[in-house]
Scaffold this active site. Structure first.
Site, PDB file in Angstrom:
ATOM      1  N   CYS A  99     104.890  68.028  40.947  1.00 53.72           N
ATOM      2  CA  CYS A  99     104.272  66.790  40.452  1.00 53.72           C
ATOM      3  C   CYS A  99     105.156  65.579  40.779  1.00 53.72           C
ATOM      4  CB  CYS A  99     103.949  66.889  38.964  1.00 53.72           C
ATOM      5  SG  CYS A  99     102.786  65.597  38.414  1.00 53.72           S
ATOM      6  N   HIS A 177     100.842  71.620  38.339  1.00 56.02           N
ATOM      7  CA  HIS A 177     101.916  72.094  37.462  1.00 56.02           C
ATOM      8  C   HIS A 177     101.773  73.596  37.183  1.00 56.02           C
ATOM      9  CE1 HIS A 177     103.987  68.441  35.998  1.00 56.02           C
ATOM     10  NE2 HIS A 177     102.817  67.832  36.034  1.00 56.02           N
ATOM     11  N   GLU A 179     103.955  75.435  35.986  1.00 60.23           N
ATOM     12  CA  GLU A 179     104.733  75.721  34.776  1.00 60.23           C
ATOM     13  C   GLU A 179     103.999  75.339  33.496  1.00 60.23           C
ATOM     14  OE1 GLU A 179     105.699  71.366  35.303  1.00 60.23           O
ATOM     15  OE2 GLU A 179     104.968  73.054  36.505  1.00 60.23           O
TER      16      GLU A 179
END
Length: 230
Positions: A99, A177, A179
């Site tokens: 990002c 993302h 994560e």
């Protein structure tokens, strides 16, 4: 490929909201969870607070996190971060950006990042990365709109045409993302989203948080890359 104890330096470009961080940890912990089982050890440097590594050789590979800040904003820590990115590029060590990390690497190497006139991408999005259809969580308005020299587009979506970039065999970056778990997205919507992102997008994202993502596919690719298996 490096040994089983590959040391990864995490460049923390932002912090998770306080009310989430106490329960779910900061972004460095989220990446450690995402990459669990790959034999990495980690050192975290909060570059957003002016904390930088002593040099590019302080880790075997580098990972730049997301951030609430824009790569183009005037912050004291942005220029030294860009300088560090170029030093890692010149050294040839593997580097991954997610990002904001995706954006600041592109900007540091000569590309352009700006606030996308098409608005926000929030929650589960459809991508095609390296020829594979993937569903991944996103949270961004900024985009890489001009590529730096040597960047190859390896991922895109209808909303984001430069969603994943590859720079030779040493730098791999993605806009979404991996994560971000669905539970984190739910918390982020309520803590940071309301009043910032249109409710219709937030409500649509909430309706998707019971569906799985392909985060592990990207995580395995990141790990393979950080071990110099690109």
């Amino acid at each position: 490929m490096m040994g089983d104890e590959t040391r990864i330096g995490i460049l923390l470009a932002g912090h998770a909201p306080d009310e989430i961080r106490k329960d779910m940890g900061n972004y460095d912990r989220m990446f450690a969870d995402l990459l669990a089982g790959h034999g990495f050890t980690y050192d975290t440097y909060a570059v957003v607070d002016g904390e930088f590594p002593p040099g590019v050789d302080a880790a075997d590979g580098w990972l730049i996190t997301g951030s609430k800040h824009g790569a183009y904003e005037d912050h004291d820590w942005i220029p030294p971060l860009e300088e560090f990115i170029r030093a890692v590029r010149d050294d040839g060590r593997p580097m991954v950006g997610i990002c904001f990390g995706h954006q600041i690497i592109a900007q540091a190497l000569g590309g352009k990042v700006e606030k996308f006139e098409g608005g926000w991408a929030v929650g589960r999005q459809n991508y095609r990365i390296e020829g594979q259809p993937l569903q991944l969580n996103a949270w961004h308005q900024d985009q890489v709109v001009e590529l730096p020299e040597g960047a190859k587009v390896i991922g895109e979506s209808e909303f984001c045409r430069n969603a994943a970039l590859l720079y030779g065999d040493s730098i791999y970056t993605v806009q979404p993302h991996p994560e971000h778990t669905n539970a984190f997205v739910e918390r982020l919507i309520e803590s940071r989203g309301r009043g910032l992102v249109p409710d219709v997008l937030l409500d649509g994202a909430l309706a998707q948080t019971d569906r799985p993502t392909d985060a592990q596919i990207v995580a395995d690719r990141m790990a393979h890359f950080l071990k110099r298996g690109a």
